[in-house]
Scaffold this motif. Structure first.
Motif, PDB file in Angstrom:
ATOM      1  N   LYS A  13      -4.742   2.503  -2.669  1.00  0.00           N
ATOM      2  CA  LYS A  13      -6.168   2.804  -2.767  1.00  0.00           C
ATOM      3  C   LYS A  13      -6.375   4.019  -3.658  1.00  0.00           C
ATOM      4  CE  LYS A  13     -10.282   3.537   0.101  1.00  0.00           C
ATOM      5  NZ  LYS A  13     -10.804   3.691   1.476  1.00  0.00           N
ATOM      6  N   ARG A  14      -7.224   3.885  -4.654  1.00  0.00           N
ATOM      7  CA  ARG A  14      -7.420   4.949  -5.633  1.00  0.00           C
ATOM      8  C   ARG A  14      -8.597   5.856  -5.271  1.00  0.00           C
ATOM      9  NH1 ARG A  14      -5.119   4.321 -10.937  1.00  0.00           N
ATOM     10  NH2 ARG A  14      -3.767   2.504 -11.060  1.00  0.00           N
ATOM     11  N   GLY A 226      -0.803  10.611  -7.274  1.00  0.00           N
ATOM     12  CA  GLY A 226      -1.499  10.500  -8.552  1.00  0.00           C
ATOM     13  C   GLY A 226      -2.527   9.390  -8.615  1.00  0.00           C
ATOM     14  N   HIS A 227      -2.295   8.275  -7.934  1.00  0.00           N
ATOM     15  CA  HIS A 227      -3.260   7.180  -7.924  1.00  0.00           C
ATOM     16  C   HIS A 227      -4.286   7.322  -6.816  1.00  0.00           C
ATOM     17  CE1 HIS A 227      -0.937   3.883 -10.364  1.00  0.00           C
ATOM     18  NE2 HIS A 227      -1.348   4.897 -11.086  1.00  0.00           N
ATOM     19  N   GLU A 228      -3.951   8.064  -5.781  1.00  0.00           N
ATOM     20  CA  GLU A 228      -4.791   8.073  -4.585  1.00  0.00           C
ATOM     21  C   GLU A 228      -5.717   9.286  -4.499  1.00  0.00           C
ATOM     22  OE1 GLU A 228      -1.984   6.333  -1.223  1.00  0.00           O
ATOM     23  OE2 GLU A 228      -0.849   7.272  -2.849  1.00  0.00           O
ATOM     24  N   ALA A 229      -5.473  10.310  -5.316  1.00  0.00           N
ATOM     25  CA  ALA A 229      -6.297  11.527  -5.287  1.00  0.00           C
ATOM     26  C   ALA A 229      -7.549  11.367  -6.139  1.00  0.00           C
ATOM     27  CB  ALA A 229      -5.486  12.709  -5.793  1.00  0.00           C
ATOM     28  N   LYS A 230      -8.615  12.025  -5.716  1.00  0.00           N
ATOM     29  CA  LYS A 230      -9.816  12.108  -6.547  1.00  0.00           C
ATOM     30  C   LYS A 230      -9.553  13.078  -7.698  1.00  0.00           C
ATOM     31  CE  LYS A 230     -12.881  11.504  -2.538  1.00  0.00           C
ATOM     32  NZ  LYS A 230     -13.911  12.162  -1.681  1.00  0.00           N
ATOM     33  N   ALA A 328       9.734  -3.951  -2.382  1.00  0.00           N
ATOM     34  CA  ALA A 328       9.330  -2.582  -2.044  1.00  0.00           C
ATOM     35  C   ALA A 328       8.120  -2.145  -2.861  1.00  0.00           C
ATOM     36  CB  ALA A 328      10.491  -1.619  -2.268  1.00  0.00           C
ATOM     37  N   GLY A 329       7.739  -2.929  -3.864  1.00  0.00           N
ATOM     38  CA  GLY A 329       6.551  -2.630  -4.659  1.00  0.00           C
ATOM     39  C   GLY A 329       5.277  -3.232  -4.108  1.00  0.00           C
ATOM     40  N   ASP A 330       5.358  -3.893  -2.942  1.00  0.00           N
ATOM     41  CA  ASP A 330       4.158  -4.445  -2.305  1.00  0.00           C
ATOM     42  C   ASP A 330       3.326  -3.332  -1.679  1.00  0.00           C
ATOM     43  OD1 ASP A 330       5.019  -6.932  -2.989  1.00  0.00           O
ATOM     44  OD2 ASP A 330       5.537  -7.586  -0.962  1.00  0.00           O
ATOM     45  N   ALA A 331       2.026  -3.528  -1.669  1.00  0.00           N
ATOM     46  CA  ALA A 331       1.112  -2.638  -0.944  1.00  0.00           C
ATOM     47  C   ALA A 331       0.385  -3.456   0.124  1.00  0.00           C
ATOM     48  CB  ALA A 331       0.113  -1.995  -1.896  1.00  0.00           C
ATOM     49  N   HIS A 332       0.152  -2.839   1.272  1.00  0.00           N
ATOM     50  CA  HIS A 332      -0.476  -3.539   2.391  1.00  0.00           C
ATOM     51  C   HIS A 332      -1.902  -3.962   2.010  1.00  0.00           C
ATOM     52  CE1 HIS A 332      -1.961  -4.301   6.473  1.00  0.00           C
ATOM     53  NE2 HIS A 332      -0.684  -4.368   6.847  1.00  0.00           N
ATOM     54  N   GLU A 333      -2.261  -5.203   2.314  1.00  0.00           N
ATOM     55  CA  GLU A 333      -3.555  -5.719   1.902  1.00  0.00           C
ATOM     56  C   GLU A 333      -4.710  -4.996   2.577  1.00  0.00           C
ATOM     57  OE1 GLU A 333      -3.643  -9.903   2.541  1.00  0.00           O
ATOM     58  OE2 GLU A 333      -1.992 -10.327   1.139  1.00  0.00           O
ATOM     59  N   THR A 334      -4.522  -4.558   3.819  1.00  0.00           N
ATOM     60  CA  THR A 334      -5.593  -3.890   4.564  1.00  0.00           C
ATOM     61  C   THR A 334      -5.543  -2.378   4.411  1.00  0.00           C
ATOM     62  OG1 THR A 334      -5.587  -5.657   6.215  1.00  0.00           O
ATOM     63  CG2 THR A 334      -6.654  -3.571   6.827  1.00  0.00           C
ATOM     64  N   HIS A 335      -4.357  -1.793   4.592  1.00  0.00           N
ATOM     65  CA  HIS A 335      -4.235  -0.334   4.616  1.00  0.00           C
ATOM     66  C   HIS A 335      -3.993   0.283   3.237  1.00  0.00           C
ATOM     67  CE1 HIS A 335      -4.244  -0.945   8.844  1.00  0.00           C
ATOM     68  NE2 HIS A 335      -3.004  -1.410   8.922  1.00  0.00           N
ATOM     69  N   ALA A 336      -3.656  -0.544   2.243  1.00  0.00           N
ATOM     70  CA  ALA A 336      -3.373  -0.051   0.881  1.00  0.00           C
ATOM     71  C   ALA A 336      -2.297   1.025   0.877  1.00  0.00           C
ATOM     72  CB  ALA A 336      -4.662   0.469   0.236  1.00  0.00           C
ATOM     73  N   THR A 337      -1.270   0.825   1.701  1.00  0.00           N
ATOM     74  CA  THR A 337      -0.112   1.720   1.722  1.00  0.00           C
ATOM     75  C   THR A 337       1.119   0.930   1.268  1.00  0.00           C
ATOM     76  OG1 THR A 337       0.329   1.144   4.043  1.00  0.00           O
ATOM     77  CG2 THR A 337      -1.031   3.101   3.628  1.00  0.00           C
ATOM     78  N   PRO A 338       2.128   1.610   0.732  1.00  0.00           N
ATOM     79  CA  PRO A 338       3.363   0.915   0.328  1.00  0.00           C
ATOM     80  C   PRO A 338       4.210   0.596   1.553  1.00  0.00           C
ATOM     81  CG  PRO A 338       3.580   3.254  -0.105  1.00  0.00           C
ATOM     82  CD  PRO A 338       2.178   3.049   0.408  1.00  0.00           C
ATOM     83  N   HIS A 339       3.773  -0.360   2.361  1.00  0.00           N
ATOM     84  CA  HIS A 339       4.306  -0.550   3.708  1.00  0.00           C
ATOM     85  C   HIS A 339       5.783  -0.938   3.724  1.00  0.00           C
ATOM     86  CE1 HIS A 339       3.025  -4.445   2.298  1.00  0.00           C
ATOM     87  NE2 HIS A 339       3.638  -5.060   3.290  1.00  0.00           N
TER      88      HIS A 339
END
Length: 477
Positions: A13-14, A226-230, A328-339
């Motif tokens: 999530k950006r 870097g992608h998640e910070a404002k 390992a490059g997947d991100a969670h569809e709901t939480h947007a974390t690298p689960h």
């Protein structure tokens, strides 16, 4: 090695983390309240009255290094952090070496601070319930700490940073309160033995720097967001500098107070299990000592959480570039974390800490063993980034003399703790730890060489992604 054809799914999530969230990520990895409670014991055993000087030196050295890091973070933003930065300056191979060193550093840090958290959890439990069998309890506590850290990291990065900041702030305020109160009540707050460096040799200072530097490792942790910070090109550089300065001042001040408060005591600073509890009792706030012990245990948990988060984002970036296990490059569809990467990081942290604790190895020793390898990983990373910074700026036509000067000084200062690990040769098993680290690093290097041989196109993908990471800078300029 990445050999499957799985395409990574989802994304982080950006633009949703504030400046405080970004600072909290770095603060969480450092776990500043854990240093006066735990790390000072080892530094004092080596450096004695030069403890404060070692931390002042480390602060200045890492402040210089921060300028190298911000040379990148003002122009580039990605979850790959220093891995991406080194790759932009030195190319894909050295970037991958940096990424591998960072993974080693973050995950061994997670294992080390789990041992620290167990130590202080036992201090609290012994105070409440009295003595009991430690080994089974230690393993159980360690497993619970890792499991909770995994869940929080899997669930939300914002939850992670807010929880970290809350836990750390309460404990740091309590430590500062008893430190200031001791200074106010001390008959003579000026400790001439420390100021004159009584009984201190140059070798003691150099050896003490190893653990002093370990107290700071993770200060660059803000860069993994870097992608998640404002507004990351503004927020992250500021967070790096603020973290080093604030934590450095905290270490120098509390280090001076603790050493001064134990001068002439029957039991030396390096011989007590909970020095902050002793200090709280000295100033008449014994109940606060138990609160601080609980806070330090929570602080070490926060460090494990921050390290798992940071390590997962480096693994996520390496996977997205096809260097390691693709899923390992997947991100969670709901939480947007690298689960997936979070699960890998938590599992490795558990595998590092739990067997050593179960074997009955002392918690301080587990902390030292894993922490030494983690420190070597961070120092390797920092040196490569310091080398990469002027090369990166030169490629952009922005290199100035002061950039080269800062880079050279950073490298020179960072070699001191490296030498402190290697010479004089420490006793077993500390003497083999540098070779363990080199072996792990060699695995990463060979893995990349084989991958490059089997899939030459991977270099083009990595170089393109590294260049794209700097694209936001062009827009900002």
């Amino acid at each position: 090695m990445s050999t499957d054809s799985h395409a990574p799914r989802g994304s982080l999530k950006r633009d949703h983390l504030s400046f405080l969230d970004v600072v909290a990520q770095a603060i969480g990895i450092i776990a500043p309240s854990g240093t006066p409670a735990f790390v000072f014991l080892g530094v004092f055993a080596t450096a004695g009255n030069a403890l404060w000087l070692g931390y002042l030196f480390a602060t200045l050295a890492l402040l210089l290094l921060s300028f190298n890091i911000t040379a990148f973070s003002r122009r580039s933003a990605s979850p790959g952090a220093l891995y991406t930065f080194a790759g932009q300056g030195l190319g894909a191979f050295w970037g991958s070496i940096t990424g591998w060193a960072l993974v080693i550093a973050y995950l061994f840090t997670a294992g080390a601070v789990v041992a620290g958290g167990v130590n202080y959890a036992l201090v609290v439990l012994h105070s409440v319930f009295g003595p009991f069998a430690d080994r089974i309890a230690s393993v159980a506590i360690a497993a619970v700490l890792v499991a909770i850290a995994f869940y929080v990291a899997w669930r939300s990065i914002k939850l992670s940073t807010r929880l970290t900041l809350t836990l750390e702030a309460v404990t740091v305020i309590a430590i500062l309160a008893i430190s200031i109160l001791w200074l106010v009540r001390a008959p003579n707050p000026v400790d001439t033995a420390q100021l004159r460096l009584d009984g201190v040799t140059a070798d003691q200072v150099r050896l003490g720097l190893v653990l002093a530097f370990f107290s700071f490792v993770g200060f660059e942790g803000a860069t993994v967001l870097g992608h998640e910070a404002k507004n990351p090109l503004r927020v992250i550089p500021r967070a790096v500098i603020v973290t080093v300065l604030s934590v450095g001042l905290f270490f120098v001040f509390t280090g001076y107070v603790l050493v001064a408060s134990f001068q002439g005591a029957a039991t030396g600073l390096d011989k007590v299990d909970a020095p902050l509890s002793v200090l709280a009792t000295t100033v008449g706030l014994e109940p606060l000592g138990l609160l601080i012990a609980a806070g330090v245990a929570a602080s070490f948990f926060a460090s494990a959480l921050g390290s798992i988060n940071a390590g997962a984002r480096i693994i996520y970036s390496l996977s997205r570039h096809g260097i390691i296990f693709n899923r390992a490059g997947d991100a969670h569809e709901t939480h947007a974390t690298p689960h997936v990467a979070v699960a890998i990081s938590a599992a490795i942290a558990a595998l590092l800490a739990l067997p050593l604790i179960a074997a009955g190895i002392g918690l301080l020793d587990v902390f030292a063993y894993l922490g030494t390898i983690a420190t070597l990983g961070f120092l390797t990373t920092y040196i490569l980034v310091a080398i990469a910074a002027p090369v990166f700026l030169w490629s952009r036509g922005e290199l100035r003399f002061h950039h080269v000067l800062v880079s050279v000084l950073s490298i020179l200062l960072l070699t001191l703790p490296v030498l402190g690990v290697l010479y004089p040769v420490p006793e077993y098993p500390l003497n083999i730890l540098p070779y363990v680290f080199l072996g792990l690093l060699l695995i990463g290097a060979l893995q990349f060489i084989v991958l490059r041989w089997r899939s030459p196109a991977v270099l083009e993908v990595i170089q393109k992604d590294l260049a794209d990471a700097a694209a936001p800078a062009a827009a900002a300029e």
